[in-house]
Design a protein around this motif. Structure first.
Motif, PDB file in Angstrom:
ATOM      1  N   PHE A  39       0.920  -1.214   0.007  1.00  0.00           N
ATOM      2  CA  PHE A  39       0.022   0.010   0.165  1.00  0.00           C
ATOM      3  C   PHE A  39       1.085   1.351   0.083  1.00  0.00           C
ATOM      4  O   PHE A  39       1.894   1.246   0.677  1.00  0.00           O
ATOM      5  N   LEU A  40       0.365   2.217  -0.952  1.00  0.00           N
ATOM      6  CA  LEU A  40       1.138   3.311  -0.828  1.00  0.00           C
ATOM      7  C   LEU A  40       0.211   4.736  -0.745  1.00  0.00           C
ATOM      8  O   LEU A  40      -0.628   4.446  -1.720  1.00  0.00           O
ATOM      9  N   VAL A  41       0.750   5.535  -0.051  1.00  0.00           N
ATOM     10  CA  VAL A  41      -0.317   6.939  -0.087  1.00  0.00           C
ATOM     11  C   VAL A  41       0.712   7.983  -0.194  1.00  0.00           C
ATOM     12  O   VAL A  41       1.379   8.032   0.620  1.00  0.00           O
ATOM     13  N   VAL A  50       3.972  16.414  -0.789  1.00  0.00           N
ATOM     14  CA  VAL A  50       4.414  17.013   0.504  1.00  0.00           C
ATOM     15  C   VAL A  50       4.511  15.840   1.465  1.00  0.00           C
ATOM     16  O   VAL A  50       5.189  16.133   2.640  1.00  0.00           O
ATOM     17  N   GLY A  51       4.348  14.695   0.989  1.00  0.00           N
ATOM     18  CA  GLY A  51       4.073  13.493   2.241  1.00  0.00           C
ATOM     19  C   GLY A  51       3.776  12.160   1.696  1.00  0.00           C
ATOM     20  O   GLY A  51       3.564  12.195   0.266  1.00  0.00           O
ATOM     21  N   MET A  52       4.271  11.158   2.314  1.00  0.00           N
ATOM     22  CA  MET A  52       4.009   9.755   1.810  1.00  0.00           C
ATOM     23  C   MET A  52       4.194   8.735   2.999  1.00  0.00           C
ATOM     24  O   MET A  52       4.868   8.892   3.777  1.00  0.00           O
ATOM     25  N   THR A  53       3.487   7.608   2.638  1.00  0.00           N
ATOM     26  CA  THR A  53       3.818   6.602   3.819  1.00  0.00           C
ATOM     27  C   THR A  53       3.603   5.145   3.037  1.00  0.00           C
ATOM     28  O   THR A  53       2.699   5.146   1.844  1.00  0.00           O
ATOM     29  N   ARG A  54       3.989   4.106   3.160  1.00  0.00           N
ATOM     30  CA  ARG A  54       3.938   2.893   2.752  1.00  0.00           C
ATOM     31  C   ARG A  54       3.688   1.622   3.586  1.00  0.00           C
ATOM     32  O   ARG A  54       4.037   1.881   4.757  1.00  0.00           O
ATOM     33  N   LEU A  55       3.053   0.434   3.122  1.00  0.00           N
ATOM     34  CA  LEU A  55       2.893  -0.487   4.031  1.00  0.00           C
ATOM     35  C   LEU A  55       3.476  -1.666   3.319  1.00  0.00           C
ATOM     36  O   LEU A  55       3.484  -1.870   2.087  1.00  0.00           O
ATOM     37  N   MET A  56       4.320  -2.583   3.851  1.00  0.00           N
ATOM     38  CA  MET A  56       4.697  -4.029   3.502  1.00  0.00           C
ATOM     39  C   MET A  56       3.970  -4.896   4.080  1.00  0.00           C
ATOM     40  O   MET A  56       3.494  -4.664   5.457  1.00  0.00           O
ATOM     41  N   SER A  57       3.329  -6.046   3.630  1.00  0.00           N
ATOM     42  CA  SER A  57       2.681  -6.943   4.291  1.00  0.00           C
ATOM     43  C   SER A  57       2.764  -8.537   3.937  1.00  0.00           C
ATOM     44  O   SER A  57       3.351  -8.604   2.681  1.00  0.00           O
ATOM     45  N   ALA A  87      -3.846   4.048   5.822  1.00  0.00           N
ATOM     46  CA  ALA A  87      -2.936   2.839   5.686  1.00  0.00           C
ATOM     47  C   ALA A  87      -3.927   1.978   6.602  1.00  0.00           C
ATOM     48  O   ALA A  87      -3.617   0.500   6.459  1.00  0.00           O
ATOM     49  N   VAL A  88      -3.801   2.496   7.746  1.00  0.00           N
ATOM     50  CA  VAL A  88      -4.570   1.574   8.913  1.00  0.00           C
ATOM     51  C   VAL A  88      -6.098   1.113   8.289  1.00  0.00           C
ATOM     52  O   VAL A  88      -5.961  -0.108   8.421  1.00  0.00           O
TER      53      VAL A  88
END
Length: 138
Positions: A39-41, A50-57, A87-88
């Motif tokens: 997942f990536l946002v 201006v921002g980002m976060t990712r998930l590995m699963s 993400a959650v």
């Protein structure tokens, strides 16, 4: 107005890492990391990322929150909270009744309270030991 997207360029990813003082990665590492994210946002102010976060699963029980970063001049505006909420929710949407997801992350020093407000808790505690890390170089 901040908008959210499910993609980010290699250049914007590198720029955000640099803004946080994180190590530079090779373009090949970045391309693989982004391609293999569960997942990536990214957060955008107009055309500017201006921002980002990712998930590995593993697709079953474990997930890891990675790369939660917001440009310094945009911090404190709820952007990190917005990305983390997405993400959650992505993880929760993948659960069937009775299932659980064990989600871990490594916080930048001093940012633990940000994650605790979202339901994360610090380790070690009475149920879990301390996390460990190893960096390898080629």
């Amino acid at each position: 107005m901040i908008t959210y997207a499910d993609e980010i360029s290699i250049e914007d990813y590198a720029m955000l890492r640099a803004s946080a003082g994180w190590r530079a990665l090779s373009p090949g590492q970045v391309k693989a990391a982004l391609r293999n994210s569960a997942f990536l946002v990214s957060a955008k102010d107009g055309a500017r990322t201006v921002g980002m976060t990712r998930l590995m699963s593993d697709g079953g029980y474990y997930a890891v929150v990675l790369d939660v970063v917001v440009l310094p001049e945009y911090q404190g505006q709820g952007i990190g909270r917005g990305m983390m909420a997405r993400a959650v929710q992505h993880l929760k949407d993948g659960l069937r009744p009775g299932e659980q997801c064990y989600t871990i992350l490594t916080s930048a020093p001093g940012k633990e309270g940000f994650y605790e407000k979202m339901g994360f808790h610090q380790v070690p505690n009475e149920d879990e030991g301390a996390g460990l890390v190893m960096r390898m170089a080629g």
